[in-house]
Motif scaffolding. Structure first.
Motif, PDB file in Angstrom:
ATOM      1  N   PHE A  67      83.401  83.803 -65.946  1.00 46.27           N
ATOM      2  CA  PHE A  67      83.106  83.320 -66.744  1.00 46.27           C
ATOM      3  C   PHE A  67      82.386  82.315 -65.906  1.00 46.27           C
ATOM      4  CE2 PHE A  67      87.466  83.449 -69.687  1.00 46.27           C
ATOM      5  CZ  PHE A  67      87.444  84.537 -69.404  1.00 46.27           C
ATOM      6  N   THR A  68      81.403  81.368 -67.271  1.00 42.83           N
ATOM      7  CA  THR A  68      80.562  80.685 -67.069  1.00 42.83           C
ATOM      8  C   THR A  68      80.346  79.450 -67.839  1.00 42.83           C
ATOM      9  OG1 THR A  68      79.152  82.268 -65.511  1.00 42.83           O
ATOM     10  CG2 THR A  68      77.785  80.052 -66.006  1.00 42.83           C
ATOM     11  N   ILE A  69      80.466  78.385 -67.473  1.00 41.40           N
ATOM     12  CA  ILE A  69      80.559  77.051 -68.340  1.00 41.40           C
ATOM     13  C   ILE A  69      79.309  76.569 -68.267  1.00 41.40           C
ATOM     14  CG2 ILE A  69      81.180  75.695 -66.855  1.00 41.40           C
ATOM     15  CD1 ILE A  69      83.044  74.031 -68.632  1.00 41.40           C
ATOM     16  N   SER A  70      78.711  75.825 -69.203  1.00 46.82           N
ATOM     17  CA  SER A  70      77.375  75.073 -69.840  1.00 46.82           C
ATOM     18  C   SER A  70      77.347  74.443 -70.488  1.00 46.82           C
ATOM     19  CB  SER A  70      76.093  76.316 -69.472  1.00 46.82           C
ATOM     20  OG  SER A  70      76.784  76.807 -71.145  1.00 46.82           O
ATOM     21  N   ARG A  71      76.537  72.811 -70.456  1.00 44.86           N
ATOM     22  CA  ARG A  71      76.169  72.538 -71.240  1.00 44.86           C
ATOM     23  C   ARG A  71      75.018  72.237 -71.999  1.00 44.86           C
ATOM     24  NH1 ARG A  71      80.090  66.914 -69.641  1.00 44.86           N
ATOM     25  NH2 ARG A  71      78.928  66.115 -71.628  1.00 44.86           N
ATOM     26  N   ASP A  72      74.818  71.623 -73.097  1.00 46.33           N
ATOM     27  CA  ASP A  72      73.510  70.736 -73.185  1.00 46.33           C
ATOM     28  C   ASP A  72      72.923  69.967 -73.724  1.00 46.33           C
ATOM     29  OD1 ASP A  72      71.020  70.237 -74.542  1.00 46.33           O
ATOM     30  OD2 ASP A  72      69.850  72.450 -74.195  1.00 46.33           O
ATOM     31  N   ASN A  73      72.944  68.693 -72.926  1.00 44.66           N
ATOM     32  CA  ASN A  73      73.081  67.281 -73.522  1.00 44.66           C
ATOM     33  C   ASN A  73      72.516  66.947 -74.696  1.00 44.66           C
ATOM     34  OD1 ASN A  73      74.999  67.229 -71.906  1.00 44.66           O
ATOM     35  ND2 ASN A  73      74.288  66.874 -69.645  1.00 44.66           N
ATOM     36  N   ALA A  74      71.778  67.224 -74.606  1.00 43.62           N
ATOM     37  CA  ALA A  74      70.989  67.013 -75.627  1.00 43.62           C
ATOM     38  C   ALA A  74      71.254  67.735 -76.951  1.00 43.62           C
ATOM     39  CB  ALA A  74      69.276  66.820 -75.158  1.00 43.62           C
ATOM     40  N   LYS A  75      71.544  68.673 -76.812  1.00 43.13           N
ATOM     41  CA  LYS A  75      71.715  69.530 -78.313  1.00 43.13           C
ATOM     42  C   LYS A  75      73.104  69.306 -78.632  1.00 43.13           C
ATOM     43  CE  LYS A  75      68.946  73.163 -78.490  1.00 43.13           C
ATOM     44  NZ  LYS A  75      68.775  74.758 -78.041  1.00 43.13           N
ATOM     45  N   ASN A  76      73.974  68.474 -77.633  1.00 45.95           N
ATOM     46  CA  ASN A  76      75.952  68.494 -77.629  1.00 45.95           C
ATOM     47  C   ASN A  76      76.578  69.434 -78.048  1.00 45.95           C
ATOM     48  OD1 ASN A  76      75.001  65.173 -77.829  1.00 45.95           O
ATOM     49  ND2 ASN A  76      74.854  64.797 -79.486  1.00 45.95           N
ATOM     50  N   THR A  77      76.170  70.563 -76.843  1.00 44.64           N
ATOM     51  CA  THR A  77      77.028  71.947 -76.621  1.00 44.64           C
ATOM     52  C   THR A  77      77.850  72.102 -75.383  1.00 44.64           C
ATOM     53  OG1 THR A  77      75.144  73.200 -76.345  1.00 44.64           O
ATOM     54  CG2 THR A  77      75.511  72.680 -79.029  1.00 44.64           C
ATOM     55  N   LEU A  78      78.271  73.235 -76.079  1.00 42.07           N
ATOM     56  CA  LEU A  78      79.200  73.607 -75.011  1.00 42.07           C
ATOM     57  C   LEU A  78      79.231  74.967 -74.544  1.00 42.07           C
ATOM     58  CD1 LEU A  78      80.617  72.694 -71.692  1.00 42.07           C
ATOM     59  CD2 LEU A  78      82.996  72.940 -72.912  1.00 42.07           C
ATOM     60  N   ASP A  79      79.394  75.612 -73.826  1.00 35.90           N
ATOM     61  CA  ASP A  79      79.179  76.947 -74.015  1.00 35.90           C
ATOM     62  C   ASP A  79      80.164  77.977 -72.525  1.00 35.90           C
ATOM     63  OD1 ASP A  79      75.802  76.831 -74.575  1.00 35.90           O
ATOM     64  OD2 ASP A  79      77.207  77.142 -75.940  1.00 35.90           O
ATOM     65  N   LEU A  80      81.148  78.505 -73.115  1.00 34.58           N
ATOM     66  CA  LEU A  80      81.502  79.797 -72.004  1.00 34.58           C
ATOM     67  C   LEU A  80      80.874  81.353 -72.001  1.00 34.58           C
ATOM     68  CD1 LEU A  80      83.855  78.875 -69.783  1.00 34.58           C
ATOM     69  CD2 LEU A  80      85.457  80.062 -71.313  1.00 34.58           C
ATOM     70  N   GLN A  81      80.203  81.317 -71.414  1.00 38.39           N
ATOM     71  CA  GLN A  81      79.933  82.946 -70.880  1.00 38.39           C
ATOM     72  C   GLN A  81      80.937  83.545 -70.708  1.00 38.39           C
ATOM     73  OE1 GLN A  81      77.354  83.851 -73.018  1.00 38.39           O
ATOM     74  NE2 GLN A  81      76.458  82.167 -72.969  1.00 38.39           N
ATOM     75  N   MET A  82      82.256  84.807 -71.168  1.00 44.80           N
ATOM     76  CA  MET A  82      82.988  84.853 -70.769  1.00 44.80           C
ATOM     77  C   MET A  82      82.514  87.437 -70.736  1.00 44.80           C
ATOM     78  SD  MET A  82      86.093  83.807 -72.729  1.00 44.80           S
ATOM     79  CE  MET A  82      85.246  84.360 -73.969  1.00 44.80           C
TER      80      MET A  82
END
Length: 125
Positions: A67-82
């Protein structure tokens, strides 16, 4: 106040991949640390990954390397690639956010987090 809304759950075969997203709105200065948790029926909520505002990450051993967690602070999103999903990954997945502070050793503990999404189901068969 902060609102978190997850999306992207679904059903996938073992060995497959799936991506989850979490949209953040409200007072986003309260989201210094964000995390993904999951909870299977009859089990406790498990912290699987967190990411700090600067991009520093940590993973539970159960998902490390898959799994890989990432965030885009400009777009206010959090993702999880599984990827390389297993049947034991089946659970309701939640995103969570907390303000700055506390010990990193506790950042995968559910009681550290102030804000929660409603969850999205992931089923691996």
């Amino acid at each position: 106040h902060v609102q978190l809304v997850e999306s992207g759950g679904g059903s996938v075969q073992a060995g497959g991949s799936l991506s989850l997203s979490c949209a953040v709105s409200g007072y986003t200065r309260s989201t210094y640390v964000m995390a993904w948790f999951r909870q299977a029926p009859g089990r406790e909520r498990e912290g699987i990954a967190y990411i700090e505002f600067d991009g520093s990450t940590s993973y539970a051993d159960t998902v490390k390397g898959r799994f890989t967690i990432s965030r885009d602070n400009a777009k206010n999103t959090l993702d999880l690639q599984m990827s390389s999903l297993k049947p034991e990954d089946t659970a309701m997945y939640y995103c969570a956010a907390k303000t700055f502070g506390g010990s990193r050793s506790r950042y995968l503990q559910a009681d550290e987090y102030n804000y929660w999404g409603q969850g999205t189901q992931v089923t691996v068969s």
